[in-house]
Every structure is written in structure tokens, then in C-alpha cells.
Scaffold this motif. Structure first.
Motif, short mmCIF file in Angstrom:
data_model
loop_
_atom_site.label_atom_id
_atom_site.label_comp_id
_atom_site.label_asym_id
_atom_site.label_seq_id
_atom_site.Cartn_x
_atom_site.Cartn_y
_atom_site.Cartn_z
N LYS A 237 -2.47 -9.68 17.84
CA LYS A 237 -1.54 -10.08 18.88
C LYS A 237 -0.08 -9.97 18.44
O LYS A 237 0.83 -10.05 19.28
N GLN A 238 0.14 -9.83 17.12
CA GLN A 238 1.49 -9.66 16.61
C GLN A 238 1.53 -8.40 15.75
O GLN A 238 0.81 -8.31 14.73
N ILE A 239 2.37 -7.44 16.15
CA ILE A 239 2.43 -6.14 15.47
C ILE A 239 3.88 -5.76 15.23
O ILE A 239 4.72 -5.83 16.14
N THR A 240 4.18 -5.37 14.00
CA THR A 240 5.51 -4.91 13.62
C THR A 240 5.38 -3.59 12.86
O THR A 240 4.67 -3.52 11.85
N LYS A 241 6.06 -2.55 13.33
CA LYS A 241 6.11 -1.29 12.59
C LYS A 241 7.17 -1.40 11.50
O LYS A 241 8.19 -2.08 11.69
N PHE A 242 6.94 -0.71 10.36
CA PHE A 242 7.96 -0.79 9.31
C PHE A 242 7.94 0.43 8.42
O PHE A 242 6.94 1.15 8.33
N LYS A 243 9.07 0.65 7.78
CA LYS A 243 9.22 1.71 6.78
C LYS A 243 10.16 1.19 5.70
O LYS A 243 11.22 0.62 6.01
N LYS A 244 9.78 1.38 4.44
CA LYS A 244 10.63 0.93 3.34
C LYS A 244 11.67 1.99 2.99
O LYS A 244 11.35 3.15 2.82
N VAL A 245 12.92 1.54 2.89
CA VAL A 245 13.98 2.39 2.33
C VAL A 245 13.83 2.42 0.82
O VAL A 245 13.89 3.47 0.18
N ASP A 246 13.63 1.22 0.23
CA ASP A 246 13.28 1.06 -1.17
C ASP A 246 12.63 -0.32 -1.30
O ASP A 246 12.28 -0.95 -0.29
N ASP A 247 12.46 -0.82 -2.51
CA ASP A 247 11.76 -2.09 -2.70
C ASP A 247 12.53 -3.29 -2.16
O ASP A 247 11.95 -4.37 -1.99
#
Length: 253
Positions: A141-151
């Protein structure tokens, strides 16, 4: 800095304003009793009320409405609909997605702490993909897309928009709380000036009305001393570096 300079208008057209919300300002009217107890030093006046007061003399703001929220300690872009019709169409998209209403997507930039070795990340709540990854909780029910630039730097896009969703996902799934977000486990020791601000910024708002798509980048200019937001990510003028801007402008549909 004057309040009018703080709540600056980034963009305006016939349907909406994009404004840059300062830290410490609620985006919705808070519960007065709780707010006075937990935030005695902050004005409870919500963003929209301040916005209407500030711009009533030179803008048509009487019918303006907010259609989404961000936490009081989060900075950055908020869309304010100019009319009841525009508000309803943006809200319809946020409820149903797809081709319903006016498209509204929000990307955030977060500065996070390193994960603790005592609490290993649970990969069962992460879906990895070639373009972006997804954080998933509460039975999907809770979804977040993400991408790391760095750590230390992560860019995120809301799919659903539950209360504290990004803050919860970074802390509880990635095990990397947002810098200065003590509610969700940050151990950072920053000056008192940052008491009501965490390193999470609404940095890009994308809209689509009819066939016209617009991308709005919102600078991070609040308490921008290099302590909460390191200079390797944000300039003194509040502009994100080009590699972050490139990811903010990507289409993750």
C-alpha cells in the motif's frame, strides 16, 4: 529573510502555482493542541493561508487550494491549484493515477546517514530494476521509487503518498535515516538553526495537462550553509549539481 521571499513562486500558469516551502511551515492546518505542545516555537499558520495573505494584492489567489502535503520539516516544491476544477483534477490523479485528471508527480532529494551494521537491510521490501528501484511496505500500500546518486544522496519519487512515507521507507527499509530526522533515527548533531529542518527536499514537480508536460526544478535555499546539504550536492545559490538534475528530469513511468 521576509516571509514573501521565503514562500517564493517558482512558476505560475492558468492552472497552478509552484511555490518553494520553507522549513517549519505546515502544509495543512495542524491540530492546535498537539502543535503547541510539540512545536511551541513555530507558527501553526499553514502554507496556503500565508500564501494568500502575502500575494492577495498582486495575484488572483482567493480560489487557490493545496492538493498534496509535505511535512513541516521538509522543504521545497508544492503545487497550489488556482481553481476548484484544477484542484479536483490533480487530486483525481493522485487518487487513481493513470490517465485520470491532471498528472502530478513529485521527486525528492534526500541526504541520508550510513546504515547501521546492527540492523541489516531487508531486501524483501526492495524491488530492484534497471531504471529505478522500489521501496514497498504495508502489504504494497506504500510504494516509493528511488535511485541512489551515491551512498549519501538518494532521489525518490512517490507512487503513493502516505504520511511520512519517504522518511519511514528510508529509515525502516534501507536502514538509512534522513540526516537530522531524529524522529526516524538520525543521530546527527547539527546546530539549533536546523531544529525544524531535515535533509529532504521536494526538488522536482512534473505536471501534464492535456498534451503539455512541464518539469519544475525547485532550489534548496533554506539554511543552505553546507552543513545539512553538503556543497558537493548543492551550490551556495541552492542549485543541485547537474548529475542530480539529470535524474530529477528522468521519466520513471
Amino acid at each position: 529573510m521576509s516571509l514573501k521571499r521565503q514562500i517564493s513562486i517558482i512558476f505560475e500558469n492558468a492552472h497552478y502555482f509552484i511555490v518553494n516551502k520553507p522549513p517549519g511551515t505546515p502544509s495543512q492546518p495542524p491540530d492546535s493542541r498537539t502543535w503547541k505542545r510539540t512545536h511551541p516555537d513555530l507558527d501553526p499558520t499553514p502554507l496556503l493561508e500565508n500564501f494568500k495573505t502575502l500575494y492577495s494584492s498582486d495575484k488572483q489567489v482567493e480560489s487557490c487550494r493545496t492538493v498534496h502535503r509535505i511535512d513541516h520539516c521538509v522543504t521545497g516544491g508544492m503545487l497550489i491549484a488556482k481553481t476548484k476544477d484544477a484542484s479536483a483534477k490533480f487530486s483525481r490523479f493522485l487518487r487513481k493515477g493513470g490517465n485520470n485528471g491532471y498528472k502530478l508527480q513529485r521527486k525528492y532529494v534526500a541526504i541520508v546517514e550510513q546504515p547501521s551494521r546492527l540492523n541489516e537491510t531487508s531486501n524483501s521490501d526492495i524491488n530492484y530494476g534497471p531504471q529505478y528501484n522500489s521501496l514497498i511496505s504495508h502489504d504494497g500500500k506504500q510504494i516509493t521509487k528511488f535511485k541512489k546518486v551515491d551512498d549519501q544522496c538518494i532521489i525518490l519519487q512517490l507512487v503513493t503518498g502516505k504520511k511520512h512515507q519517504i522518511r519511514y521507507h528510508l529509515s525502516q527499509i534501507l536502514n538509512q535515516p534522513i540526516l537530522n530526522d531524529q524522529k526516524y533515527g538520525s543521530t546527527a548533531k547539527l546546530p539549533r538553526a536546523f531544529k525544524n529542518q531535515i535533509a529532504l527536499h521536494s526538488a522536482c514537480i512534473t505536471t501534464k495537462i492535456g498534451l503539455q508536460t512541464k518539469w519544475h526544478l525547485i532550489p534548496m535555499k533554506y539554511n543552505n550553509t553546507g552543513e545539512l546539504w553538503p556543497r558537493k550536492y548543492v551550490s551556495e545559490e541552492g542549485e543541485f549539481i547537474s548529475s542530480i538534475k539529470d535524474v530529477l528530469m528522468e521519466n520513471w513511468d
